[in-house]
Design an enzyme around this catalytic site. Structure first.
Site, PDB file in Angstrom:
ATOM      1  N   ARG A  55      27.018 -90.380 -41.548  1.00 55.54           N
ATOM      2  CA  ARG A  55      26.292 -90.478 -42.819  1.00 55.54           C
ATOM      3  C   ARG A  55      26.938 -88.640 -43.177  1.00 55.54           C
ATOM      4  NH1 ARG A  55      21.622 -89.104 -42.006  1.00 55.54           N
ATOM      5  NH2 ARG A  55      20.706 -90.189 -39.841  1.00 55.54           N
ATOM      6  N   TYR A 108      23.689 -98.602 -70.150  1.00 56.70           N
ATOM      7  CA  TYR A 108      23.767 -99.449 -68.743  1.00 56.70           C
ATOM      8  C   TYR A 108      22.397 -99.930 -68.598  1.00 56.70           C
ATOM      9  CZ  TYR A 108      24.270-101.937 -64.261  1.00 56.70           C
ATOM     10  OH  TYR A 108      23.310-103.292 -63.456  1.00 56.70           O
ATOM     11  N   ASP A 180      28.309 -90.196 -67.494  1.00 57.90           N
ATOM     12  CA  ASP A 180      28.905 -91.157 -66.737  1.00 57.90           C
ATOM     13  C   ASP A 180      30.356 -91.776 -67.094  1.00 57.90           C
ATOM     14  OD1 ASP A 180      29.304 -94.165 -65.908  1.00 57.90           O
ATOM     15  OD2 ASP A 180      27.107 -94.599 -66.150  1.00 57.90           O
ATOM     16  N   LYS A 205      34.057-100.670 -60.764  1.00 58.07           N
ATOM     17  CA  LYS A 205      34.111-100.690 -62.191  1.00 58.07           C
ATOM     18  C   LYS A 205      35.696-100.181 -62.121  1.00 58.07           C
ATOM     19  CE  LYS A 205      30.787-101.824 -63.570  1.00 58.07           C
ATOM     20  NZ  LYS A 205      29.412-101.958 -62.191  1.00 58.07           N
TER      21      LYS A 205
HETATM   22  O1  P1T Z   1      26.646-101.228 -60.042  1.00 50.89           O
HETATM   23  P1  P1T Z   1      26.512-100.205 -59.423  1.00 50.89           P
HETATM   24  O2  P1T Z   1      27.576 -99.563 -58.963  1.00 50.89           O
HETATM   25  O3  P1T Z   1      25.553 -99.676 -58.929  1.00 50.89           O
HETATM   26  O4  P1T Z   1      27.137 -99.529 -61.404  1.00 50.89           O
HETATM   27  C1  P1T Z   1      25.823 -99.110 -62.015  1.00 50.89           C
HETATM   28  C2  P1T Z   1      26.589 -98.643 -63.291  1.00 50.89           C
HETATM   29  C3  P1T Z   1      26.437 -97.475 -64.038  1.00 50.89           C
HETATM   30  N1  P1T Z   1      26.942 -96.900 -64.985  1.00 50.89           N
HETATM   31  C4  P1T Z   1      27.213 -97.995 -65.900  1.00 50.89           C
HETATM   32  C5  P1T Z   1      28.609 -97.520 -66.959  1.00 50.89           C
HETATM   33  C6  P1T Z   1      27.549 -99.094 -65.544  1.00 50.89           C
HETATM   34  O5  P1T Z   1      28.331-100.019 -66.367  1.00 50.89           O
HETATM   35  C7  P1T Z   1      27.032 -99.599 -64.493  1.00 50.89           C
HETATM   36  C8  P1T Z   1      26.748-100.709 -63.696  1.00 50.89           C
HETATM   37  N2  P1T Z   1      27.336-102.061 -64.171  1.00 50.89           N
HETATM   38  C9  P1T Z   1      27.274-103.732 -65.104  1.00 50.89           C
HETATM   39  C10 P1T Z   1      27.144-103.922 -63.269  1.00 50.89           C
HETATM   40  C11 P1T Z   1      27.794-104.297 -65.669  1.00 50.89           C
HETATM   41  O6  P1T Z   1      28.126-105.719 -65.967  1.00 50.89           O
HETATM   42  O7  P1T Z   1      27.691-103.528 -66.553  1.00 50.89           O
END
Ligand code: P1T
Length: 388
Positions: A55, A108, A180, A205
């Site tokens: 951790r 998002y 972001d 992503k």
């Molecule tokens: O899904 P996660 O790994 O927890 O990430 C969140 C997140 C943060 N910032 C952006 C710009 C994002 O697009 C996302 C997650 N987005 C999707 C799951 C989507 O389909 O837009």
């Protein structure tokens, strides 16, 4: 070899994974998946190789954190179990009760949900602003504003804001600027070099790139922020597992190649849609018609692989169009090699209220596409048959 002076793909392939030639090592060309949850020591007071408990730190995760820092041109990198976990860690580490967050009005949906439904319970307030106009950001800053949160381009409206101009405002006032960078990835954009204090990714992503791993990533040059976020990472424990760290390390190696192909395909799809009689509007920063097309060119070296558009249709017709597609898959998420398509109003941004969605411009018929790296002829043919 000083990896910091190397080009992007050299860092993406080699950083964090320099072979170990010490006695007893095999010289692995890729970092091994260190599954151990704990690390033995010979003497009570001396850690072996600096490792104690997974951790706190794990060698596979450390390789990824080093690679991430290298490709973001940052001093420090940290990785988490999801993008959302990374966001909450940053927010809790850097804010206190009584602080105010100013967020871009298009983010998002899950990020907005942290601001609207979680943080107010801890006495942290928020407001949203159209950050495409830096003067509006300046006007919306309050005496208690501690942090400004941007996405650029935004999810799902692909709005672009001037990172340098917003950073000039936040710097003057001692406000933390978080960007972001999920949509462009460090291959196309380096927010820290444009004045951001912290850069964040959903590594689910483009960094992972193959729709097979969830993760979040944070990079910064600020030692104080890094220590605070790392303290929360270890204390809250939402760390990326060794196996997921390995998948993300593997994904990043081909980031440059994938981003080039995503962008090439996205531009062709955007141009095809823009001239189609059934299409109302196309939102893609790579199109000359995009309101921040010129700004994009001054702060990023590319436009990415995500676009949104609207058909001249009802919601039922938009859904039927999605369901007729054969190569594109109807799914949430983006940034993988496969082309994905979705309706934000009922999928990725369903956690926003209808009023808030409409105020921001997310109509019920808005369609978001993450253009993959398949053959472009197949993607265009699929869109043609589904539109026809
Ligand atoms: O899904 P996660 O790994 O927890 O990430 C969140 C997140 C943060 N910032 C952006 C710009 C994002 O697009 C996302 C997650 N987005 C999707 C799951 C989507 O389909 O837009």
């Amino acid at each position: 070899m000083n990896i910091q002076h190397c080009g992007f793909s050299t860092k993406a392939v080699r950083a964090g994974e320099i072979p170990d030639f010490r006695e007893g090592s095999a010289g692995d060309i890729v970092v091994p998946i260190h599954l151990a949850s704990t690390f033995a020591r010979k003497e009570v007071d001396v850690l072996t190789g600096g490792y104690e408990y997974t951790r706190s730190l794990n060698p596979t995760r450390k390789a990824l954190e080093d690679k991430l820092a290298a490709i973001e041109n940052a001093a420090y990198g940290l990785v988490f179990s999801s993008g959302s976990a990374a966001e909450l860690n940053v927010l809790l580490a850097l804010l206190k009760t009584g602080d105010h967050i100013l967020g871009f009005d298009d983010l998002y949906g899950g990020t907005k949900r942290l601001f609207t439904d979680i943080l107010p319970d801890y006495g942290i307030t928020f407001s949203f602003v159209d950050a495409t106009r830096p003067q509006l950001v300046e006007q919306a800053i309050r005496p208690d504003t501690k942090l400004v949160w941007l996405e650029t381009p935004t999810n799902p409206l692909l709005k672009v804001c001037d990172i340098r101009a917003v950073a000039a405002i936040t710097r003057r006032r001692g406000i933390i600027l978080v960007v972001d960078n999920t949509f462009l990835s460090p291959y196309f954009q380096h927010p820290l070099e444009l004045g951001a204090d912290v850069v964040l990714h959903s590594s689910t992503k483009y960094l992972g790139g193959h729709s097979d791993v969830l993760g979040g990533a944070v990079a910064t040059n600020n030692a104080q922020y890094y220590e605070r976020i790392q303290f929360y990472q270890n204390s809250a424990g939402a760390v990326l597992s060794p196996f997921d760290s390995y998948l993300t390390l593997r994904g990043i190696k081909t980031l440059a190649l994938r981003m080039e192909q995503h962008q090439k395909n996205a531009l062709t799809v955007a141009r095809f849609l823009e001239q189609h009689p059934q299409v109302q509007r196309v939102l893609y920063p790579g199109l000359e018609s995009h309101p921040q097309h010129e700004l994009s060119k001054t702060q990023a070296s590319g436009f990415g692989g995500v676009l949104s558009f609207e058909l001249k249709s009802t919601v039922a017709e938009a859904k039927a169009f999605l369901e007729r597609l054969k190569v594109f898959s109807i799914a949430e998420s983006l940034g993988g090699v496969e082309s994905l398509i979705e309706l934000p109003s009922v999928m990725t941004h369903a956690s926003m209220t209808e009023e808030e969605r409409h105020k921001t411009g997310i109509t019920d018929t808005l369609i978001r596409v993450s253009v993959g790296i398949e053959n472009i002829e197949d993607l265009i043919a699929d869109l043609k048959q589904a539109l026809g």
